[in-house]
Write a protein that holds these residues in place. Structure first.
Motif, mmCIF file in Angstrom:
data_model
loop_
_atom_site.group_PDB
_atom_site.id
_atom_site.type_symbol
_atom_site.label_atom_id
_atom_site.label_comp_id
_atom_site.label_asym_id
_atom_site.label_seq_id
_atom_site.Cartn_x
_atom_site.Cartn_y
_atom_site.Cartn_z
ATOM 1 N N THR A 85 1.062 4.067 -2.882
ATOM 2 C CA THR A 85 0.761 5.463 -2.563
ATOM 3 C C THR A 85 1.867 6.383 -3.077
ATOM 4 O O THR A 85 1.591 7.431 -3.663
ATOM 5 C CB THR A 85 0.580 5.639 -1.042
ATOM 6 N N ALA A 135 -0.438 12.844 -0.080
ATOM 7 C CA ALA A 135 -0.993 11.528 0.266
ATOM 8 C C ALA A 135 -0.305 11.012 1.511
ATOM 9 O O ALA A 135 0.903 11.173 1.683
ATOM 10 C CB ALA A 135 -0.798 10.559 -0.886
ATOM 11 N N GLN A 172 1.475 9.186 -5.999
ATOM 12 C CA GLN A 172 1.830 10.585 -5.771
ATOM 13 C C GLN A 172 2.821 11.072 -6.824
ATOM 14 O O GLN A 172 2.693 12.184 -7.346
ATOM 15 C CB GLN A 172 2.430 10.759 -4.367
ATOM 16 N N ARG A 201 0.836 -1.199 0.000
ATOM 17 C CA ARG A 201 0.000 0.000 0.000
ATOM 18 C C ARG A 201 0.866 1.242 0.000
ATOM 19 O O ARG A 201 0.615 2.197 -0.739
ATOM 20 C CB ARG A 201 -0.933 0.013 1.219
ATOM 21 N N ARG A 202 1.913 1.252 0.816
ATOM 22 C CA ARG A 202 2.807 2.421 0.869
ATOM 23 C C ARG A 202 3.505 2.653 -0.466
ATOM 24 O O ARG A 202 3.598 3.786 -0.937
ATOM 25 C CB ARG A 202 3.840 2.252 1.973
#
Length: 145
Positions: free
Chosen positions: A45, A143, A49, A41-42
């Motif tokens: 993200t 984010a 971005q 998920r990181r």
């Protein structure tokens, strides 16, 4: 019937310890899977971005669009093929297609990010109200990572 008979020689404590050990092992597997999911998920993200920033840079570039002037004839042919495939088929050509017979596909693979950025600039130049695009996104929050 006594408790000793129902649990046999092992008794309730051994069965409880085995069940607890299995539960701990399962919890450890679940924690590991959750950690991997969080890392994924990181990474997603951060990638999102970066893509958003690149798109906003292309959308808010104040310079008027000028077609690319690559010095390499092979790269220019690659750009023309790229634009043809994107416009007609809606897909990017592969690096082997871009390279043709005269180039190594690894060289053409390096062109793809440049071609994507150029297509974004070209698309942004065709959009109305570029000047207000920056104003609409100036208040964007970064984010959460």
């Amino acid at each position: 019937m006594s408790l000793r008979r129902s649990f046999g020689r092992t008794g309730p404590t051994r069965a409880a310890r085995d069940a607890a050990r299995q539960a701990q092992d399962e919890a450890a597997r679940i924690r590991a899977a959750a950690g991997e999911a969080e890392e994924t998920r990181r990474a997603a993200t951060v990638a999102l971005q970066q893509a958003r920033d690149e798109l906003m840079d292309a959308l808010t570039d104040p310079a008027p669009y000028e077609p690319p002037r690559w010095t390499s004839p092979a790269k220019m042919r690659g750009w023309e093929l790229y634009m043809h495939k994107v416009a007609s088929d809606g897909v990017e050509p592969t690096d082997a297609e871009l390279a043709g017979e005269e180039r190594d596909p690894s060289t053409a693979r390096k062109w793809l990010p440049e071609f994507r950025a150029e297509l974004a600039r070209r698309t942004a130049a065709a959009l109305p109200a570029q000047a207000t695009a920056h104003d609409r996104t100036a208040d964007r929050a970064p984010a959460g990572v």
